[in-house]
Design an enzyme around this catalytic site. Sequence first.
Site, PDB file in Angstrom:
ATOM      1  N   GLU A  53       0.853  -1.191   0.000  1.00 21.74           N
ATOM      2  CA  GLU A  53       0.000   0.000   0.000  1.00 21.74           C
ATOM      3  C   GLU A  53       0.892   1.244   0.000  1.00 21.74           C
ATOM      4  OE1 GLU A  53      -3.260   1.152  -0.156  1.00 21.74           O
ATOM      5  OE2 GLU A  53      -2.308   3.094   0.220  1.00 21.74           O
ATOM      6  N   ARG A  78     -17.047   4.717   5.850  1.00 20.90           N
ATOM      7  CA  ARG A  78     -15.918   4.052   5.178  1.00 20.90           C
ATOM      8  C   ARG A  78     -14.725   3.823   6.096  1.00 20.90           C
ATOM      9  NH1 ARG A  78     -15.497   4.432  -0.770  1.00 20.90           N
ATOM     10  NH2 ARG A  78     -17.542   5.061  -1.478  1.00 20.90           N
ATOM     11  N   ARG A  87     -20.028  15.791  -1.086  1.00 23.48           N
ATOM     12  CA  ARG A  87     -20.282  14.747  -0.078  1.00 23.48           C
ATOM     13  C   ARG A  87     -20.046  15.295   1.324  1.00 23.48           C
ATOM     14  NH1 ARG A  87     -16.307  10.045  -2.323  1.00 23.48           N
ATOM     15  NH2 ARG A  87     -17.765   8.569  -1.430  1.00 23.48           N
TER      16      ARG A  87
HETATM   17  C1  FAD Z   1     -19.517   9.461  -4.361  1.00 18.93           C
HETATM   18  C2  FAD Z   1     -19.264   7.974  -4.383  1.00 18.93           C
HETATM   19  C3  FAD Z   1     -20.140   7.127  -3.712  1.00 18.93           C
HETATM   20  C4  FAD Z   1     -19.948   5.734  -3.766  1.00 18.93           C
HETATM   21  N1  FAD Z   1     -20.833   4.923  -3.109  1.00 18.93           N
HETATM   22  C5  FAD Z   1     -20.697   3.580  -3.207  1.00 18.93           C
HETATM   23  C6  FAD Z   1     -21.607   2.716  -2.537  1.00 18.93           C
HETATM   24  O1  FAD Z   1     -22.516   3.142  -1.819  1.00 18.93           O
HETATM   25  N2  FAD Z   1     -21.447   1.358  -2.698  1.00 18.93           N
HETATM   26  C7  FAD Z   1     -20.437   0.823  -3.459  1.00 18.93           C
HETATM   27  O2  FAD Z   1     -20.349  -0.418  -3.581  1.00 18.93           O
HETATM   28  N3  FAD Z   1     -19.541   1.633  -4.089  1.00 18.93           N
HETATM   29  C8  FAD Z   1     -19.638   2.983  -3.971  1.00 18.93           C
HETATM   30  N4  FAD Z   1     -18.730   3.796  -4.580  1.00 18.93           N
HETATM   31  C9  FAD Z   1     -17.609   3.185  -5.338  1.00 18.93           C
HETATM   32  C10 FAD Z   1     -16.521   2.748  -4.371  1.00 18.93           C
HETATM   33  O3  FAD Z   1     -16.140   3.838  -3.566  1.00 18.93           O
HETATM   34  C11 FAD Z   1     -15.301   2.220  -5.121  1.00 18.93           C
HETATM   35  O4  FAD Z   1     -15.720   1.303  -6.111  1.00 18.93           O
HETATM   36  C12 FAD Z   1     -14.343   1.509  -4.169  1.00 18.93           C
HETATM   37  O5  FAD Z   1     -13.944   2.360  -3.116  1.00 18.93           O
HETATM   38  C13 FAD Z   1     -13.112   1.032  -4.939  1.00 18.93           C
HETATM   39  O6  FAD Z   1     -12.278   0.317  -4.060  1.00 18.93           O
HETATM   40  P1  FAD Z   1     -10.843  -0.155  -4.549  1.00 18.93           P
HETATM   41  O7  FAD Z   1     -10.260  -0.901  -3.391  1.00 18.93           O
HETATM   42  O8  FAD Z   1     -10.934  -0.819  -5.876  1.00 18.93           O
HETATM   43  O9  FAD Z   1     -10.016   1.192  -4.794  1.00 18.93           O
HETATM   44  P2  FAD Z   1      -9.565   2.302  -3.733  1.00 18.93           P
HETATM   45  O10 FAD Z   1     -10.493   2.377  -2.595  1.00 18.93           O
HETATM   46  O11 FAD Z   1      -9.313   3.535  -4.525  1.00 18.93           O
HETATM   47  O12 FAD Z   1      -8.183   1.750  -3.160  1.00 18.93           O
HETATM   48  C14 FAD Z   1      -6.992   1.773  -3.915  1.00 18.93           C
HETATM   49  C15 FAD Z   1      -5.816   1.665  -2.954  1.00 18.93           C
HETATM   50  O13 FAD Z   1      -4.630   1.464  -3.707  1.00 18.93           O
HETATM   51  C16 FAD Z   1      -3.611   2.302  -3.216  1.00 18.93           C
HETATM   52  N5  FAD Z   1      -2.677   2.527  -4.344  1.00 18.93           N
HETATM   53  C17 FAD Z   1      -2.928   3.234  -5.471  1.00 18.93           C
HETATM   54  N6  FAD Z   1      -1.864   3.177  -6.296  1.00 18.93           N
HETATM   55  C18 FAD Z   1      -0.932   2.406  -5.682  1.00 18.93           C
HETATM   56  C19 FAD Z   1       0.378   1.973  -6.042  1.00 18.93           C
HETATM   57  N7  FAD Z   1       0.941   2.314  -7.214  1.00 18.93           N
HETATM   58  N8  FAD Z   1       1.071   1.190  -5.164  1.00 18.93           N
HETATM   59  C20 FAD Z   1       0.514   0.828  -3.966  1.00 18.93           C
HETATM   60  N9  FAD Z   1      -0.719   1.231  -3.568  1.00 18.93           N
HETATM   61  C21 FAD Z   1      -1.439   1.999  -4.431  1.00 18.93           C
HETATM   62  C22 FAD Z   1      -4.343   3.542  -2.742  1.00 18.93           C
HETATM   63  O14 FAD Z   1      -3.586   4.287  -1.796  1.00 18.93           O
HETATM   64  C23 FAD Z   1      -5.596   2.928  -2.133  1.00 18.93           C
HETATM   65  O15 FAD Z   1      -5.422   2.583  -0.783  1.00 18.93           O
HETATM   66  C24 FAD Z   1     -18.866   5.194  -4.514  1.00 18.93           C
HETATM   67  C25 FAD Z   1     -17.962   6.052  -5.161  1.00 18.93           C
HETATM   68  C26 FAD Z   1     -18.150   7.430  -5.089  1.00 18.93           C
HETATM   69  C27 FAD Z   1     -17.162   8.326  -5.802  1.00 18.93           C
END
Ligand code: FAD
Length: 470
Positions: free
Chosen positions: A43, A130, A212
């Site tokens: 991370e 969250r 938000r």
């Molecule tokens: C306004 C809004 C409301 C939402 N509401 C909902 C909801 O109610 N229900 C739902 O299911 N979804 C919802 N979503 C969508 C949801 O937030 C995302 O789909 C979800 O958070 C994605 O999770 P993720 O783990 O794929 O990515 P992220 O949460 O973005 O995590 C990515 C991680 O990777 C790390 N990272 C990035 N690049 C690197 C790198 N090169 N090396 C090491 N680490 C790295 C980052 O620091 C981060 O910790 C919403 C989105 C928005 C914008």
Amino acid sequence: MTADHPSQARPGRLQVAVIGGGIVGLITTLGLLKRNIAVKVYEQSRGFREIGAGVAFTANAMQCMALLDPHIVDAVNAVATPNGEDMDKPNDYLRWHDGYHWDPEHPETSDDKLLFTLYSGYKGFQGCHRAHLLDELVKYVPSGVVEFRKRLTSYEDRGPQERLLLRFEDGSTAEADAVIACDGIKSTVRRILLGADNPASYPHFSHKVAYRALVPMDQAEPLLGSFKARNQHMHTGPGAHLLHFPVDGGKLLNVVAFATEPGDWPLGGTNTVGNMTAPATREQVAEVFRGWGPTVRNIVSLLPAELDRWAIFDTYDHPAPTFVGGRVCLAGDAAHASSPHHGAGAGIGVEDALAICTLLARVKETLQAEEAVLKAGLIEKALRVYDRVRPPRSQWLVQSSREVCDIYEWNYPSTGTDWDKCLAEITARSHKLWYFDIAGMLAELDRGYEKMKNLQLAPEVASDHHPSAE
Ligand SMILES: Cc1cc2nc3c(=O)[nH]c(=O)nc-3n(C[C@H](O)[C@H](O)[C@H](O)COP(=O)(O)OP(=O)(O)OC[C@H]3O[C@@H](n4cnc5c(N)ncnc54)[C@H](O)[C@@H]3O)c2cc1C
């Protein structure tokens, strides 16, 4: 942690690297650990961090979590807030209101008319804070599994006899048999996999922005009344909509106001994504909803004087042509960042996690049963099955999220302001999401893996993807 802990690599063992410790990365990690597969999370941040906003999980996501590791469900349940005034008797209906039309002479009867409702299933849409959710998930991740301040910059496939080599910004390296990229919407791995010149390597602006905030319930309830404040509501109107639901055991109201932004997002160029948020004021939000009904304007009045404006980017314009390159795969937002209008982006990432963990567990079984088999080839075959099974559904979500936003904002050509048609369309799309045939997906993965396992991969594809260092 004992020397036997599955997070510890041993020669011959399957060693997986998860890039990114967001919701999807952590859930994938728990699913792998549950299957006794060694995993390390890299991370980039100093610690786990999530924003102070809400997220809700749909029924299909909760079922996948249970299959990944029941602790994940425990973590969600520890922080989830059911809809309704009585927590023990959840009110599982989602509500759409006309937030726009009202008669100033009869505000009591004309404001915020209920248009339609939709049953979401028992506890079908529970809001979570969250940051609290991440805190709960982390409790189940053993120490030593996550390495912080490890920003992946490149990886190298050194051939099928070798593990992949990962390189980090601090100059350090690590090795892994497979890489699962959960590095979010601005994914570095997607850029390496698809190429820096490929528009599909970058998310694009959806011309929507979200304001938000988490509002203390003791301020929201007197203004909105108990029912409105403690149940999920969506207030619709032309070109904008506003959603709220309770989180943090009902102590906070999660408010998200969506507005249209016809211009470009000024902080991101064509092929780069800069900052996706910009400072905003309550007055800006009030301007968006000027002339709307008193309920919507009351909700806006509850927002803090200063808040963030989030640009909604997604992969709608340029979907990734593949989620997989060799022994590397994309999951969650890294693969298919969606606008949030179905409230399902994270949930569909949980489905990805289940698919990946299931396939890697099959790889592990095969490796245990057949000693001479080449690990790299098996992993690649398994990930190709993932790449066949998952994209149709997750790419559909990206598209449908855009379209459903148009329905909420009375812009969708075939529904307009015909509420029966709107309800029918929203019901069909929501049901496709919520009543997902998980057993069917698992069976398809299983069949695909069985078929692939003994196939000779075509040399040009089997020769692997050799992304060069940046
Ligand atoms: C306004 C809004 C409301 C939402 N509401 C909902 C909801 O109610 N229900 C739902 O299911 N979804 C919802 N979503 C969508 C949801 O937030 C995302 O789909 C979800 O958070 C994605 O999770 P993720 O783990 O794929 O990515 P992220 O949460 O973005 O995590 C990515 C991680 O990777 C790390 N990272 C990035 N690049 C690197 C790198 N090169 N090396 C090491 N680490 C790295 C980052 O620091 C981060 O910790 C919403 C989105 C928005 C914008």
